[in-house]
Motif scaffolding. Sequence first.
Motif, short mmCIF file in Angstrom:
data_model
loop_
_atom_site.label_atom_id
_atom_site.label_comp_id
_atom_site.label_asym_id
_atom_site.label_seq_id
_atom_site.Cartn_x
_atom_site.Cartn_y
_atom_site.Cartn_z
N GLN A 219 0.83 -1.21 0.00
CA GLN A 219 0.00 0.00 0.00
C GLN A 219 0.86 1.26 0.00
OE1 GLN A 219 -3.47 0.22 2.55
NE2 GLN A 219 -3.51 -2.00 2.78
N GLY A 220 2.00 1.21 0.72
CA GLY A 220 2.89 2.35 0.73
C GLY A 220 3.45 2.65 -0.65
N TYR A 221 3.85 1.61 -1.37
CA TYR A 221 4.37 1.81 -2.73
C TYR A 221 3.27 2.26 -3.68
CZ TYR A 221 8.86 -0.17 -1.44
OH TYR A 221 10.09 -0.39 -0.87
N ALA A 222 2.04 1.82 -3.44
CA ALA A 222 0.92 2.27 -4.27
C ALA A 222 0.71 3.78 -4.11
CB ALA A 222 -0.35 1.51 -3.91
N VAL A 223 0.85 4.28 -2.89
CA VAL A 223 0.72 5.72 -2.65
C VAL A 223 1.78 6.47 -3.44
CG1 VAL A 223 0.90 7.55 -0.93
CG2 VAL A 223 -0.35 5.45 -0.39
N ILE A 224 3.02 6.00 -3.39
CA ILE A 224 4.13 6.69 -4.06
C ILE A 224 3.99 6.67 -5.57
CG2 ILE A 224 6.63 6.68 -4.44
CD1 ILE A 224 6.95 5.51 -1.64
N THR A 225 3.53 5.55 -6.11
CA THR A 225 3.54 5.38 -7.56
C THR A 225 2.21 5.72 -8.23
OG1 THR A 225 3.00 3.02 -7.29
CG2 THR A 225 5.33 3.62 -7.46
N GLU A 226 1.09 5.61 -7.50
CA GLU A 226 -0.22 5.78 -8.13
C GLU A 226 -1.08 6.87 -7.50
OE1 GLU A 226 -2.20 2.05 -7.99
OE2 GLU A 226 -0.81 1.05 -9.38
N GLU A 227 -0.82 7.23 -6.26
CA GLU A 227 -1.73 8.14 -5.55
C GLU A 227 -1.03 9.44 -5.17
OE1 GLU A 227 -3.39 5.98 -2.25
OE2 GLU A 227 -3.89 4.25 -3.48
N GLN A 228 -0.13 9.90 -6.03
CA GLN A 228 0.63 11.11 -5.70
C GLN A 228 -0.26 12.34 -5.60
OE1 GLN A 228 3.80 11.36 -8.60
NE2 GLN A 228 5.13 10.05 -7.39
N ARG A 229 -1.29 12.43 -6.44
CA ARG A 229 -2.18 13.59 -6.38
C ARG A 229 -2.91 13.66 -5.04
NH1 ARG A 229 -5.12 14.33 -12.32
NH2 ARG A 229 -3.20 14.75 -13.51
N THR A 230 -3.35 12.50 -4.58
CA THR A 230 -4.01 12.47 -3.26
C THR A 230 -3.03 12.87 -2.17
OG1 THR A 230 -5.41 10.66 -4.05
CG2 THR A 230 -5.33 11.04 -1.68
N LEU A 231 -1.80 12.37 -2.26
CA LEU A 231 -0.78 12.70 -1.27
C LEU A 231 -0.50 14.19 -1.26
CD1 LEU A 231 1.14 11.32 0.78
CD2 LEU A 231 2.86 11.23 -1.04
N VAL A 232 -0.43 14.81 -2.44
CA VAL A 232 -0.19 16.25 -2.53
C VAL A 232 -1.36 17.03 -1.94
CG1 VAL A 232 0.07 18.18 -4.14
CG2 VAL A 232 1.40 16.10 -4.49
N SER A 233 -2.59 16.56 -2.19
CA SER A 233 -3.76 17.23 -1.63
C SER A 233 -3.72 17.23 -0.11
CB SER A 233 -5.04 16.54 -2.11
OG SER A 233 -5.17 16.63 -3.52
N VAL A 234 -3.34 16.10 0.46
CA VAL A 234 -3.23 16.01 1.92
C VAL A 234 -2.10 16.91 2.42
CG1 VAL A 234 -2.69 14.47 3.85
CG2 VAL A 234 -4.23 13.71 2.05
N LEU A 235 -1.01 16.97 1.68
CA LEU A 235 0.12 17.80 2.09
C LEU A 235 -0.26 19.27 2.14
CD1 LEU A 235 3.09 18.01 2.87
CD2 LEU A 235 3.67 18.04 0.44
N HIS A 236 -1.07 19.71 1.19
CA HIS A 236 -1.52 21.11 1.21
C HIS A 236 -2.25 21.43 2.51
CE1 HIS A 236 -0.15 22.27 -2.68
NE2 HIS A 236 -0.96 21.46 -3.36
N ILE A 237 -3.07 20.49 2.96
CA ILE A 237 -3.78 20.69 4.23
C ILE A 237 -2.80 20.60 5.40
CG2 ILE A 237 -5.57 19.75 5.75
CD1 ILE A 237 -6.99 18.71 3.25
N ALA A 238 -1.87 19.65 5.32
CA ALA A 238 -0.93 19.43 6.42
C ALA A 238 -0.04 20.64 6.66
CB ALA A 238 -0.08 18.20 6.13
N ARG A 239 0.29 21.36 5.59
CA ARG A 239 1.18 22.53 5.74
C ARG A 239 0.53 23.65 6.56
NH1 ARG A 239 5.75 22.49 2.76
NH2 ARG A 239 5.88 21.10 0.95
N ASP A 240 -0.77 23.65 6.65
CA ASP A 240 -1.48 24.67 7.42
C ASP A 240 -1.49 24.29 8.89
OD1 ASP A 240 -2.94 26.94 7.94
OD2 ASP A 240 -4.86 26.11 7.26
#
Length: 521
Positions: A219-240
């Motif tokens: 699942q971790g590799y799936a996030v890195i290779t296939e779910e980068q957009r979702t990860l970036v969306s969460v990061l935008h929230i996390a930076r706040d």
Amino acid sequence: MDDDCVPIMTYETLAVPSTPSTLDAWVKHLDAVNLPIPLHSHTLVCQALNDSRRSLREIAEVMQDSPALALSLIREANYHAHGSLSEPSESLEVAINRLGLQRTQALLERLPALPAEEMPLAFRQIQLISQHAAQQASGLFGNRLARLWHEIYWGSLLFLSPLWAMALTHPQQLDEWERRVFHQGECASKVEQRLFGVRLFEICRALAVLWRLPEWVLQGYAVITEEQRTLVSVLHIARDSQNPLRQQQRLDANPALRRWLGQPAHTVLLANGLALSAQQAWDSPHNLRWQYLTSLYLQMPLDELQQQVHQNAASSGRYHALPDLWHPAQSLLWPWDMRRTNQGLLQPAAPPSAEALALWRKHCGKLLAEPSVFSNSMHLTTCACDALMACGMRRVMLLMADKTSSTLRVHQISGLPKEVFDLSLPINQSTALQRLMEHPAQVRLTPENNKVISAVLPDSLRSLFPGEHLLLRSLSNHGRTVMLIVADQGGGPFSQTSVQAFGKTAQCIEKALNSFTARGR
């Protein structure tokens, strides 16, 4: 099994000179590698297996100190279980139970056992990172998700295990990948295409599937290779991170994203992201991203998370660190922006970005303006301080001499506590200050001259700039030395670009001083 059956091998028997360039070729090549285990661990495991009083759990605990052995046993157990209805072994204890002691001993005999010093440094280093990740996972998530402790620990330890084989057979490529992607900031996809012919984590994911590693690893590799957009969306929230209420509101507005973030499997990826990026520096952009994400995942303030992460790193350092390997816990003794080179040494700070240099030129242009645009000395020194920070300095102090040139008083600071404004330095009590204030000069502290120069600087000044790298520059105004600039980049080695910009900034400040005082004449 007796000690004399230990298969002693040299690394030359393991090395494979050719470099694959396709995904299938890499998987076939790395799957065939037998990972060596430390000779000391091999001996202890042999003794544990031959001790009838030991339980499986006790034997597994002895084996835990050798990640390569744990991986080999889990792979072997999953290979034999492949095609059956049984789930993959997700812990070492389950793997031993499935194999039985006899097959476990047979596997141990097949694995090469080497003294640690004969194993490639890159191979041992990447395993250390995995051990650090497991420690981070246990410390951050183990208590909160106690029922899932085995999944968290073993998933975190084995997440980077495909890279262990690569570090054994192709350490130079892996070192170059780290240097170019982490330290030099090059595009990962381009670097990986050139070095490996395929994306690095695609190789890892394919091997994880083949080896039937724990589901959370996949699942971790799936996030890195296939779910980068979702990860970036969460990061935008996390930076706040300064506004947790707004973070929660944004997550509540997107239930799918909130459910995605809350998956327990993400603990494996977060722990490895923190451990791998900490190899560069604790305040690197890579590490800060994982800190923000972990802070949001745990609903924990960022400063509290950082404290916990550093404590976990220190615990890992006590258990896992070795003299010839780099452990990020070492850099907690120094300013966070100290960087590690591939040789385990500290490298210069990153040069200022194009945006920072554009801002630096703007400040310098203001300092050079004729006639002077500054309304008072504080206005001038504020601009001067801003210019020094824009060129890459992390801590800056501007001191002005009094009318009698007997005392230096703090006039402007950045990156230092406000209490520093109360500091005053008698010039005649320091030979270094005396020489700097006799006429304009620049002194650069390095590890080679630090001891000598620090001995003649006031302790109250030197203690504000810990580290072995420091710049001091005195400036004149119409023939009289009136200002002292003290600056560093966190105490670590300077970026040469920043050193050059520091010198040019000092010249601009000196011209601004002369222009400002001439205006009133």
